[in-house]
Design a protein around this motif. Structure first.
Motif, PDB file in Angstrom:
ATOM      1  N   THR A  55       0.834  -1.197   0.000  1.00  0.00           N
ATOM      2  CA  THR A  55       0.000   0.000   0.000  1.00  0.00           C
ATOM      3  C   THR A  55       0.872   1.253   0.000  1.00  0.00           C
ATOM      4  O   THR A  55       1.731   1.432   0.867  1.00  0.00           O
ATOM      5  CB  THR A  55      -0.902   0.029   1.245  1.00  0.00           C
ATOM      6  OG1 THR A  55      -1.661  -1.181   1.295  1.00  0.00           O
ATOM      7  CG2 THR A  55      -1.831   1.225   1.191  1.00  0.00           C
ATOM      8  N   THR A  58      -0.047   7.534   2.146  1.00  0.00           N
ATOM      9  CA  THR A  58      -1.163   8.469   1.932  1.00  0.00           C
ATOM     10  C   THR A  58      -0.658   9.908   2.046  1.00  0.00           C
ATOM     11  O   THR A  58      -1.120  10.687   2.891  1.00  0.00           O
ATOM     12  CB  THR A  58      -2.278   8.212   2.958  1.00  0.00           C
ATOM     13  OG1 THR A  58      -1.708   8.285   4.287  1.00  0.00           O
ATOM     14  CG2 THR A  58      -2.898   6.852   2.753  1.00  0.00           C
ATOM     15  N   ASP A 178       4.224   6.480   7.567  1.00  0.00           N
ATOM     16  CA  ASP A 178       4.831   5.758   6.440  1.00  0.00           C
ATOM     17  C   ASP A 178       6.342   5.964   6.421  1.00  0.00           C
ATOM     18  O   ASP A 178       6.922   6.378   5.416  1.00  0.00           O
ATOM     19  CB  ASP A 178       4.211   6.235   5.122  1.00  0.00           C
ATOM     20  CG  ASP A 178       2.701   6.054   5.104  1.00  0.00           C
ATOM     21  OD1 ASP A 178       2.248   4.908   5.256  1.00  0.00           O
ATOM     22  OD2 ASP A 178       1.990   7.054   4.947  1.00  0.00           O
TER      23      ASP A 178
END
Length: 291
Positions: A55, A58, A178
């Motif tokens: 993933t 964001t 992240d």
């Protein structure tokens, strides 16, 4: 933990510098920087997959831009200039010039991140810089030409200014969720910029010819692993978990570690002045992290 990671980064980076010196610096600065960055990207990809999965982070559009620009100026340009300064005027003078890193980070952190240093932290900062000057300064300055010295100082000062700008710029992103993606994408941005420059200048043949020449690859690979993969993770983790101004001061202890590792690995002289400088440096670190 932020302080621990910052000091650990300094130790790992110092060993990498000693190994780069032991390799004879047979690769020019650009080719050496490109190789270590490519190796770092290759190692970070499985690290990201294992820790954060497929993933994508964001980020906002602005954060994507910050990570990319930070990688270009802080890795593609700054690291190349640092290695160039190392080749021009040696590790000792480069270490003295690199002492500008903390003042640059502190100034930028105050201006853009709203950070401040307590009086006791400023006292520790002065002790660290005093120790670094003692362990790196040489009284004999005639072993390099004046032109090489001027160029070396220019490249060295420019490199630490860009490093400081890059890390202060990306610190708000590092504080997100992240972390490893940020480390990878920042390094990838710098590496892509270098590859684009190779393509634009038509210098791929020259770069590959350098890589095909006999090189101490084992030493270069170990130094690149320590200097790009491991130290970068520790470096950015330190900035993630403590104030940028504090992390930058602790990163300066690399100069003291370089002296110790040079004595241990390269059998270089360890004079009383340098021993006192190392003790002074670590005294400053103790003040910063313990009060």
């Amino acid at each position: 933990m932020g302080e621990f990671f910052s000091v650990a980064c300094a130790a790992v980076w110092a060993m990498a510098v000693v190994l780069f010196r032991r390799s004879g610096e047979t690769l020019p600065a650009f080719e050496l920087n490109l190789f270590k960055n490519l190796l770092g990207v290759a190692l970070l990809i499985p690290t990201v997959l294992l820790t954060e999965g497929l993933t994508l982070p964001t980020y906002s559009a602005a954060e994507w831009g910050l990570v990319a620009v930070s990688g270009v100026i802080g890795i593609a340009i700054a690291d190349t200039w640092y290695l160039r300064a190392l080749n021009l005027m040696g590790a000792a003078r480069t270490g003295v010039t690199a002492s500008l890193y903390s003042p640059f980070v502190i100034l930028l952190s105050i201006l853009f991140l709203g950070e401040t240093l307590a009086p006791w932290q400023m006292a520790g900062f002065v002790l660290v810089l005093a120790g670094i000057l003692l362990v790196t300064w040489r009284t004999n300055r005639m072993d390099v030409s004046l032109r090489a010295l001027r160029l070396g100082v220019a490249f060295g000062a420019g490199s630490v200014l860009l490093m400081a700008t890059g890390v202060v710029m990306v610190k708000p992103v590092l504080e997100g969720d992240d972390f490893f993606w940020t480390v990878l994408l920042r390094l990838a941005a710098g590496t892509v910029a270098m590859l684009a420059l190779v393509a634009a200048t038509g210098s791929a043949g020259r770069v590959m010819a350098r890589y095909r020449e006999p090189q101490p690859w084992r030493t270069i690979v170990v130094a690149s692993f320590l200097g790009t993969y491991l130290s970068m993770i520790l470096w950015l983790a330190g900035y993630r978990l403590t104030d940028a101004s504090v992390a930058s001061v602790l990163n300066e202890t690399a100069a003291a570690f370089i002296v110790l590792f040079s004595w241990w690995v390269l059998k270089e002289e360890l004079s009383p002045r340098r021993i006192f400088g190392v003790l002074l440096t670590f005294a400053g670190v103790s003040v910063i992290v313990s009060l």
